[in-house]
Write a protein that holds these residues in place. Sequence first.
Motif, PDB file in Angstrom:
ATOM      1  N   VAL A  60       0.893  -1.120   0.084  1.00  0.00           N
ATOM      2  CA  VAL A  60       0.007  -0.043   0.140  1.00  0.00           C
ATOM      3  C   VAL A  60       0.847   1.072  -0.029  1.00  0.00           C
ATOM      4  CG1 VAL A  60      -1.751   1.414   1.266  1.00  0.00           C
ATOM      5  CG2 VAL A  60      -1.887  -1.059   1.303  1.00  0.00           C
ATOM      6  N   ARG A  61       2.009   1.155   0.630  1.00  0.00           N
ATOM      7  CA  ARG A  61       2.833   2.345   0.874  1.00  0.00           C
ATOM      8  C   ARG A  61       3.424   2.638  -0.626  1.00  0.00           C
ATOM      9  NH1 ARG A  61       5.524   4.345   5.188  1.00  0.00           N
ATOM     10  NH2 ARG A  61       5.220   2.534   6.335  1.00  0.00           N
ATOM     11  N   GLU A  62       3.870   1.583  -1.304  1.00  0.00           N
ATOM     12  CA  GLU A  62       4.349   1.930  -2.605  1.00  0.00           C
ATOM     13  C   GLU A  62       3.289   2.150  -3.517  1.00  0.00           C
ATOM     14  OE1 GLU A  62       7.905  -1.521  -2.205  1.00  0.00           O
ATOM     15  OE2 GLU A  62       6.017  -2.136  -3.457  1.00  0.00           O
ATOM     16  N   LEU A  63       2.205   1.741  -3.412  1.00  0.00           N
ATOM     17  CA  LEU A  63       1.216   2.304  -4.305  1.00  0.00           C
ATOM     18  C   LEU A  63       0.705   3.662  -4.263  1.00  0.00           C
ATOM     19  CD1 LEU A  63      -1.372  -0.941  -4.016  1.00  0.00           C
ATOM     20  CD2 LEU A  63      -0.001  -0.154  -6.136  1.00  0.00           C
ATOM     21  N   ALA A  64       0.814   4.034  -2.791  1.00  0.00           N
ATOM     22  CA  ALA A  64       0.449   5.383  -2.561  1.00  0.00           C
ATOM     23  C   ALA A  64       1.406   6.427  -2.690  1.00  0.00           C
ATOM     24  CB  ALA A  64       0.136   5.394  -0.978  1.00  0.00           C
ATOM     25  N   ALA A  65       2.674   5.990  -2.844  1.00  0.00           N
ATOM     26  CA  ALA A  65       3.799   6.801  -3.308  1.00  0.00           C
ATOM     27  C   ALA A  65       3.666   6.995  -4.829  1.00  0.00           C
ATOM     28  CB  ALA A  65       5.380   6.248  -2.984  1.00  0.00           C
ATOM     29  N   ALA A  66       3.255   5.974  -5.626  1.00  0.00           N
ATOM     30  CA  ALA A  66       3.113   6.227  -7.234  1.00  0.00           C
ATOM     31  C   ALA A  66       1.719   7.141  -7.128  1.00  0.00           C
ATOM     32  CB  ALA A  66       2.926   4.906  -7.775  1.00  0.00           C
ATOM     33  N   LEU A  67       0.990   7.010  -6.628  1.00  0.00           N
ATOM     34  CA  LEU A  67      -0.448   7.664  -6.836  1.00  0.00           C
ATOM     35  C   LEU A  67      -0.101   9.042  -6.510  1.00  0.00           C
ATOM     36  CD1 LEU A  67      -3.308   5.567  -5.664  1.00  0.00           C
ATOM     37  CD2 LEU A  67      -2.501   6.121  -8.011  1.00  0.00           C
TER      38      LEU A  67
ATOM     39  N   GLU B 146       2.597  10.850  -6.641  1.00  0.00           N
ATOM     40  CA  GLU B 146       3.211  11.417  -7.787  1.00  0.00           C
ATOM     41  C   GLU B 146       2.274  11.794  -9.075  1.00  0.00           C
ATOM     42  OE1 GLU B 146       6.954   9.900  -9.437  1.00  0.00           O
ATOM     43  OE2 GLU B 146       7.626   9.437  -7.143  1.00  0.00           O
ATOM     44  N   ARG B 147       1.586  10.729  -9.311  1.00  0.00           N
ATOM     45  CA  ARG B 147       0.784  10.757 -10.498  1.00  0.00           C
ATOM     46  C   ARG B 147      -0.311  11.881 -10.251  1.00  0.00           C
ATOM     47  NH1 ARG B 147      -2.412  10.457 -14.248  1.00  0.00           N
ATOM     48  NH2 ARG B 147      -3.318   8.657 -15.450  1.00  0.00           N
ATOM     49  N   PHE B 148      -0.868  11.854  -9.079  1.00  0.00           N
ATOM     50  CA  PHE B 148      -2.150  12.824  -9.127  1.00  0.00           C
ATOM     51  C   PHE B 148      -1.640  14.026  -8.162  1.00  0.00           C
ATOM     52  CE2 PHE B 148      -4.145   8.547  -9.772  1.00  0.00           C
ATOM     53  CZ  PHE B 148      -5.074   9.127 -11.117  1.00  0.00           C
ATOM     54  N   GLU B 149      -0.614  14.123  -7.818  1.00  0.00           N
ATOM     55  CA  GLU B 149       0.017  15.322  -7.009  1.00  0.00           C
ATOM     56  C   GLU B 149      -0.858  15.585  -5.755  1.00  0.00           C
ATOM     57  OE1 GLU B 149       0.160  18.563  -9.611  1.00  0.00           O
ATOM     58  OE2 GLU B 149       1.593  17.840 -11.211  1.00  0.00           O
ATOM     59  N   VAL B 150      -0.916  14.324  -4.942  1.00  0.00           N
ATOM     60  CA  VAL B 150      -1.566  14.375  -3.476  1.00  0.00           C
ATOM     61  C   VAL B 150      -0.567  13.963  -2.641  1.00  0.00           C
ATOM     62  CG1 VAL B 150      -3.895  13.902  -4.545  1.00  0.00           C
ATOM     63  CG2 VAL B 150      -2.466  12.160  -3.745  1.00  0.00           C
ATOM     64  N   ASP B 151      -0.925  14.406  -1.224  1.00  0.00           N
ATOM     65  CA  ASP B 151       0.004  14.314  -0.334  1.00  0.00           C
ATOM     66  C   ASP B 151      -0.062  12.891   0.046  1.00  0.00           C
ATOM     67  OD1 ASP B 151      -1.414  13.804   2.629  1.00  0.00           O
ATOM     68  OD2 ASP B 151      -2.259  15.415   1.028  1.00  0.00           O
ATOM     69  N   PRO B 152       1.163  12.299   0.462  1.00  0.00           N
ATOM     70  CA  PRO B 152       1.208  10.652   0.720  1.00  0.00           C
ATOM     71  C   PRO B 152       0.089  10.108   1.704  1.00  0.00           C
ATOM     72  CG  PRO B 152       3.333  11.536   0.909  1.00  0.00           C
ATOM     73  CD  PRO B 152       2.228  12.802   0.613  1.00  0.00           C
ATOM     74  N   GLU B 153      -0.283  10.985   2.792  1.00  0.00           N
ATOM     75  CA  GLU B 153      -1.308  10.531   3.640  1.00  0.00           C
ATOM     76  C   GLU B 153      -2.740  10.647   2.979  1.00  0.00           C
ATOM     77  OE1 GLU B 153       0.615  13.392   4.236  1.00  0.00           O
ATOM     78  OE2 GLU B 153       2.149  12.078   5.513  1.00  0.00           O
ATOM     79  N   THR B 154      -3.025  11.323   2.110  1.00  0.00           N
ATOM     80  CA  THR B 154      -4.166  11.175   1.149  1.00  0.00           C
ATOM     81  C   THR B 154      -4.207  10.017   0.352  1.00  0.00           C
ATOM     82  OG1 THR B 154      -4.517  13.695   1.376  1.00  0.00           O
ATOM     83  CG2 THR B 154      -5.796  12.388  -0.364  1.00  0.00           C
ATOM     84  N   ALA B 155      -3.113   9.850  -0.065  1.00  0.00           N
ATOM     85  CA  ALA B 155      -2.757   8.513  -1.102  1.00  0.00           C
ATOM     86  C   ALA B 155      -3.104   7.341  -0.453  1.00  0.00           C
ATOM     87  CB  ALA B 155      -1.508   8.782  -1.715  1.00  0.00           C
ATOM     88  N   VAL B 156      -2.538   7.302   0.846  1.00  0.00           N
ATOM     89  CA  VAL B 156      -2.590   5.913   1.563  1.00  0.00           C
ATOM     90  C   VAL B 156      -4.211   5.848   1.855  1.00  0.00           C
ATOM     91  CG1 VAL B 156      -2.150   4.889   3.720  1.00  0.00           C
ATOM     92  CG2 VAL B 156      -0.402   5.934   2.481  1.00  0.00           C
ATOM     93  N   ALA B 157      -4.933   6.827   2.242  1.00  0.00           N
ATOM     94  CA  ALA B 157      -6.144   6.969   2.679  1.00  0.00           C
ATOM     95  C   ALA B 157      -7.020   6.354   1.453  1.00  0.00           C
ATOM     96  CB  ALA B 157      -6.787   8.251   3.208  1.00  0.00           C
ATOM     97  N   ASP B 158      -6.571   6.900   0.064  1.00  0.00           N
ATOM     98  CA  ASP B 158      -7.455   6.312  -0.995  1.00  0.00           C
ATOM     99  C   ASP B 158      -7.052   5.079  -1.336  1.00  0.00           C
ATOM    100  OD1 ASP B 158      -8.466   8.761  -1.263  1.00  0.00           O
ATOM    101  OD2 ASP B 158      -7.130   9.609  -2.829  1.00  0.00           O
ATOM    102  N   VAL B 159      -5.729   4.470  -1.276  1.00  0.00           N
ATOM    103  CA  VAL B 159      -5.343   2.982  -1.478  1.00  0.00           C
ATOM    104  C   VAL B 159      -5.950   1.901  -0.494  1.00  0.00           C
ATOM    105  CG1 VAL B 159      -3.385   1.696  -2.090  1.00  0.00           C
ATOM    106  CG2 VAL B 159      -3.280   4.125  -2.815  1.00  0.00           C
ATOM    107  N   GLN B 160      -5.948   2.298   0.777  1.00  0.00           N
ATOM    108  CA  GLN B 160      -6.193   1.425   1.510  1.00  0.00           C
ATOM    109  C   GLN B 160      -7.449   0.867   1.372  1.00  0.00           C
ATOM    110  OE1 GLN B 160      -3.569   0.695   4.304  1.00  0.00           O
ATOM    111  NE2 GLN B 160      -4.882  -1.140   4.650  1.00  0.00           N
ATOM    112  N   PRO B 161      -8.446   1.374   1.346  1.00  0.00           N
ATOM    113  CA  PRO B 161      -9.975   0.803   1.438  1.00  0.00           C
ATOM    114  C   PRO B 161     -10.115   0.105  -0.231  1.00  0.00           C
ATOM    115  CG  PRO B 161     -10.207   3.083   1.211  1.00  0.00           C
ATOM    116  CD  PRO B 161      -8.780   2.950   1.460  1.00  0.00           C
TER     117      PRO B 161
END
Length: 96
Positions: free
Chosen positions: A57-64, A66-81
């Motif tokens: 999830v951490r790696e997926l969130a890091a890629a997201l 970058e791709r969508f220019e969101v902060d890592p915490e938001t990306a984790v919150a989007d990826v996790q569920p």
Amino acid sequence: MLSIDDRIAVVGGHIERRVGPLCFVLAPDGQMHSFDNATAVEIWDLLAAASDTGTTVRELAAALSERFEVDPETAVADVQPVVQALLSHCVVQRVG
């Protein structure tokens, strides 16, 4: 519960079809999964590209992030569920 550092990989045997920006995945058990927004499709693409070694999830969130220019915490919150749902539907599995 899946931690953000658990390695996950797509379970083999899925059939993927694209219709415009949408992605549909047919599981070996006959369940159809749809990815109907850019974030979900990107998560699927990253998971599919990770092969047997998997990703986290951490790696997926890091890629997201970058791709969508969101902060890592938001990306984790989007990826996790999304990943948790895929895990519960046996689309992905823990590896390593």
